[in-house]
Design a protein around this motif. Sequence first.
Motif, PDB file in Angstrom:
ATOM      1  N   LEU A 168     -36.651  12.415  32.682  1.00  0.00           N
ATOM      2  CA  LEU A 168     -36.133  12.769  31.358  1.00  0.00           C
ATOM      3  C   LEU A 168     -37.306  12.706  30.406  1.00  0.00           C
ATOM      4  CD1 LEU A 168     -33.770  13.374  29.414  1.00  0.00           C
ATOM      5  CD2 LEU A 168     -33.493  10.875  29.150  1.00  0.00           C
ATOM      6  N   LEU A 169     -37.661  13.833  29.832  1.00  0.00           N
ATOM      7  CA  LEU A 169     -38.839  13.958  29.003  1.00  0.00           C
ATOM      8  C   LEU A 169     -38.439  14.143  27.544  1.00  0.00           C
ATOM      9  CD1 LEU A 169     -40.869  16.409  31.294  1.00  0.00           C
ATOM     10  CD2 LEU A 169     -40.759  13.910  31.391  1.00  0.00           C
ATOM     11  N   LEU A 170     -38.789  13.156  26.733  1.00  0.00           N
ATOM     12  CA  LEU A 170     -38.451  13.178  25.305  1.00  0.00           C
ATOM     13  C   LEU A 170     -39.745  13.085  24.499  1.00  0.00           C
ATOM     14  CD1 LEU A 170     -35.477  10.647  25.467  1.00  0.00           C
ATOM     15  CD2 LEU A 170     -35.327  13.146  25.355  1.00  0.00           C
ATOM     16  N   ASP A 217     -35.483  19.947  22.223  1.00  0.00           N
ATOM     17  CA  ASP A 217     -35.989  18.648  21.777  1.00  0.00           C
ATOM     18  C   ASP A 217     -36.256  17.707  22.943  1.00  0.00           C
ATOM     19  OD1 ASP A 217     -35.510  19.156  18.830  1.00  0.00           O
ATOM     20  OD2 ASP A 217     -33.474  19.417  19.622  1.00  0.00           O
ATOM     21  N   GLY A 218     -35.983  18.147  24.155  1.00  0.00           N
ATOM     22  CA  GLY A 218     -36.213  17.331  25.332  1.00  0.00           C
ATOM     23  C   GLY A 218     -35.846  18.107  26.570  1.00  0.00           C
ATOM     24  N   VAL A 260     -37.896   7.981  32.849  1.00  0.00           N
ATOM     25  CA  VAL A 260     -37.769   8.356  31.444  1.00  0.00           C
ATOM     26  C   VAL A 260     -39.150   8.271  30.792  1.00  0.00           C
ATOM     27  CG1 VAL A 260     -36.667   7.859  29.231  1.00  0.00           C
ATOM     28  CG2 VAL A 260     -35.416   7.477  31.376  1.00  0.00           C
ATOM     29  N   VAL A 261     -39.596   9.387  30.224  1.00  0.00           N
ATOM     30  CA  VAL A 261     -40.861   9.427  29.499  1.00  0.00           C
ATOM     31  C   VAL A 261     -40.523   9.779  28.054  1.00  0.00           C
ATOM     32  CG1 VAL A 261     -43.192  10.390  29.396  1.00  0.00           C
ATOM     33  CG2 VAL A 261     -42.000  10.253  31.598  1.00  0.00           C
ATOM     34  N   ARG A 313     -29.888  16.563  19.143  1.00  0.00           N
ATOM     35  CA  ARG A 313     -30.989  17.130  19.918  1.00  0.00           C
ATOM     36  C   ARG A 313     -30.445  18.067  21.000  1.00  0.00           C
ATOM     37  NH1 ARG A 313     -33.958  11.708  21.849  1.00  0.00           N
ATOM     38  NH2 ARG A 313     -31.792  11.323  22.446  1.00  0.00           N
ATOM     39  N   VAL A 314     -31.152  19.168  21.215  1.00  0.00           N
ATOM     40  CA  VAL A 314     -30.855  20.083  22.315  1.00  0.00           C
ATOM     41  C   VAL A 314     -31.754  19.694  23.483  1.00  0.00           C
ATOM     42  CG1 VAL A 314     -30.979  22.472  23.120  1.00  0.00           C
ATOM     43  CG2 VAL A 314     -30.069  21.956  20.843  1.00  0.00           C
ATOM     44  N   ILE A 315     -31.135  19.218  24.560  1.00  0.00           N
ATOM     45  CA  ILE A 315     -31.866  18.778  25.744  1.00  0.00           C
ATOM     46  C   ILE A 315     -31.613  19.770  26.868  1.00  0.00           C
ATOM     47  CG2 ILE A 315     -32.283  16.889  27.357  1.00  0.00           C
ATOM     48  CD1 ILE A 315     -32.765  16.037  24.483  1.00  0.00           C
TER      49      ILE A 315
END
Length: 345
Positions: free
Chosen positions: A338-340, A290-291, A30-31, A247-249
């Motif tokens: 997982l890039l946020l 958003d991610g 997770v970033v 958020r749209v991931i």
Amino acid sequence: MRVDAFDFELPGERIALRPARPRDAARMLVVAGNDMADAGVAELPKWLRPGDCLVFNDTRVIPAQLEGRRGEAKIGATLHKRIDLRRWQAFVRNAKRLRVGETIDFGAGVAAIAEDRLPDGSFILAFGGDKPVEVLLERAGTMPLPPYIAGKRATDEEDRADYQTMFAREDGAVAAPTAALHFTPRLLDALAAAGVASETLTLHVGAGTFLPVKADDTEDHVMHAEWGRIEADTAERLNAVRAAGGRVIAVGTTSLRLLESAASADGTIEPFAGDTSIFITPGYRFRAIDGLMTNFHLPRSTLFMLVSALMGLETMQAAYAHAIAGGYRFYSYGDASLLLPERSA
């Protein structure tokens, strides 16, 4: 930007040759902004918020790898973009032995004429008979595993299931939207219980996704076009997610590229049906997402450029160095990230 800015050293043993079993047992880095955390795919619900929405690609991989002969010459073909019912664009191995107008016999009663050769060296293959090409491929084709896997082991029957996501329903891809390979019904149930929604779109991934970037500068690289569709009601629901503060991931770079292709300047996601050749590099302003959940990508690849555009090149260089040192598994059958971005973390 210079392409060599996206280079890094990757030990060969980090390339996954088989997927994790069960699928959601894969690891996940997770970033979030500049912070990193080691996690597992099964823990995804705790990293998302109620009201968020995951967007999956429902394309289905077809057995688009063909081996045949033109006379005594061995000819290999990887179909990568459908033109119509009978014709596909294909990358051809041993192309110097094939001329326009000649026929390739792929066995099992499947043959195609090399109808035209395109400027990039690929061919238009026109298949004989009256059945859809997808039916013919089930007889003569094999799953088109990425070259970094196929170069290390032979394709087998396990790959017919392993290289297909649980969302696959629209025939046409020649590469899997690999981030979604990690999902199981159990994980989807856990996400729904956590208030996380899901939607699907279709982008038929082409073999061009594996082509190396040969240019020295990103401005000189040309992307291959891929066909995609976002239905009007899907676009409407995704816009409602963001309007409500969710958020749209995107699950996979394929979903992300299609969402960004369909977005207007103000970030509204519009219905879409057609080709996209969007090329995302640092400096791009994201509008629709958003991610991103995605696997770990090749050095100097357009996909590593994309994640660097989302998170920043230095952040992704640090994340990949952490993943390599920590034993994460790379590429199609590998682990996830997982890039946020900071704005959505």
